[in-house]
Design a protein around this motif. Structure first.
Motif, PDB file in Angstrom:
ATOM      1  N   LEU A   1       0.984   2.760  -0.449  1.00  0.00           N
ATOM      2  CA  LEU A   1       2.178   2.605  -1.273  1.00  0.00           C
ATOM      3  C   LEU A   1       1.842   2.483  -2.755  1.00  0.00           C
ATOM      4  N   ASP A   2       0.582   2.251  -3.084  1.00  0.00           N
ATOM      5  CA  ASP A   2       0.166   2.103  -4.475  1.00  0.00           C
ATOM      6  C   ASP A   2      -0.145   3.427  -5.160  1.00  0.00           C
TER       7      ASP A   2
ATOM      8  N   ASP B   1       4.894   6.172  -3.315  1.00  0.00           N
ATOM      9  CA  ASP B   1       5.969   5.404  -3.926  1.00  0.00           C
ATOM     10  C   ASP B   1       7.254   6.236  -3.922  1.00  0.00           C
TER      11      ASP B   1
ATOM     12  N   GLN C   1       2.477  -4.483   1.266  1.00  0.00           N
ATOM     13  CA  GLN C   1       3.715  -3.742   1.543  1.00  0.00           C
ATOM     14  C   GLN C   1       4.930  -4.559   1.120  1.00  0.00           C
TER      15      GLN C   1
ATOM     16  N   PHE D   1       5.254  -4.578  -2.634  1.00  0.00           N
ATOM     17  CA  PHE D   1       5.761  -3.284  -3.092  1.00  0.00           C
ATOM     18  C   PHE D   1       7.268  -3.207  -2.894  1.00  0.00           C
TER      19      PHE D   1
END
Length: 173
Positions: free
Chosen positions: A60-61, A66, A96, A99
């Motif tokens: 997710l980074d 994203d 997670q 995020f």
């Protein structure tokens, strides 16, 4: 012995090895064990009876992951109660959660493949060299049959959002 597939995908143009089978439309969705948080596990059977859009991202980074997660979060409210959107990565569950809080992700359920890599191996997306899951989209019906599959050939490519959403809407009618 676990199946390994080469010549199917790249990371930054470099070939990688994918571990597990290449699933196809019509296949029964394989079982998996994955984490909701550090201690709580989830499985495919937790979502039986629902249509599942599974959005697989390496981490997710990254910008594409994203954007992919944000796009499906935005679309999730239009899909109805019988559809669940799951984003799976090998990010740790607390990363997670962070995020999702920062990005305002409220309609997508994030699940982590960090502990067992069970999802990655069962769905043929585990990258042997990196121990990350390759980007992919799976749509699974309420009876756990795969109805749509997209394996991305290059990790940095976006999935075909429109094709996945069209397949999902057709199934959710």
């Amino acid at each position: 012995m676990t199946q390994e597939r080469t010549g199917k995908a790249t990371v930054g143009g470099q070939p990688i090895t994918l571990v597990g089978p290449e699933l196809k439309v019509g296949d029964k969705a394989p079982a998996f064990t994955i984490n909701k948080d550090l201690m709580t596990e989830a499985s495919l059977s937790d979502y039986t009876g629902q249509i599942k859009l599974i959005s697989v991202v390496p981490s997710l980074d990254t910008d594409v992951c994203d954007a992919q997660t944000r796009r499906f979060n935005q679309e999730a409210s239009k899909l109805g109660d019988g559809v669940v959107v799951l984003t799976i990565s090998v990010d740790l569950p607390f990363a997670q959660s962070r995020f999702c809080a920062t990005a305002g992700i409220e309609r997508v359920i994030t699940l982590s493949d960090y502990k067992h890599r069970s999802f990655g191996e069962a769905y043929g997306v585990l990258i042997k060299e990196l121990q990350l899951d390759q980007r992919a989209i799976f749509i699974i019906d309420a009876n756990d049959t795969i109805r749509y599959v997209e394996y991305l050939g290059e990790m940095s490519d976006h999935p075909n959002y429109e094709a996945a959403l069209a397949a999902l809407r057709e199934l959710a009618k």
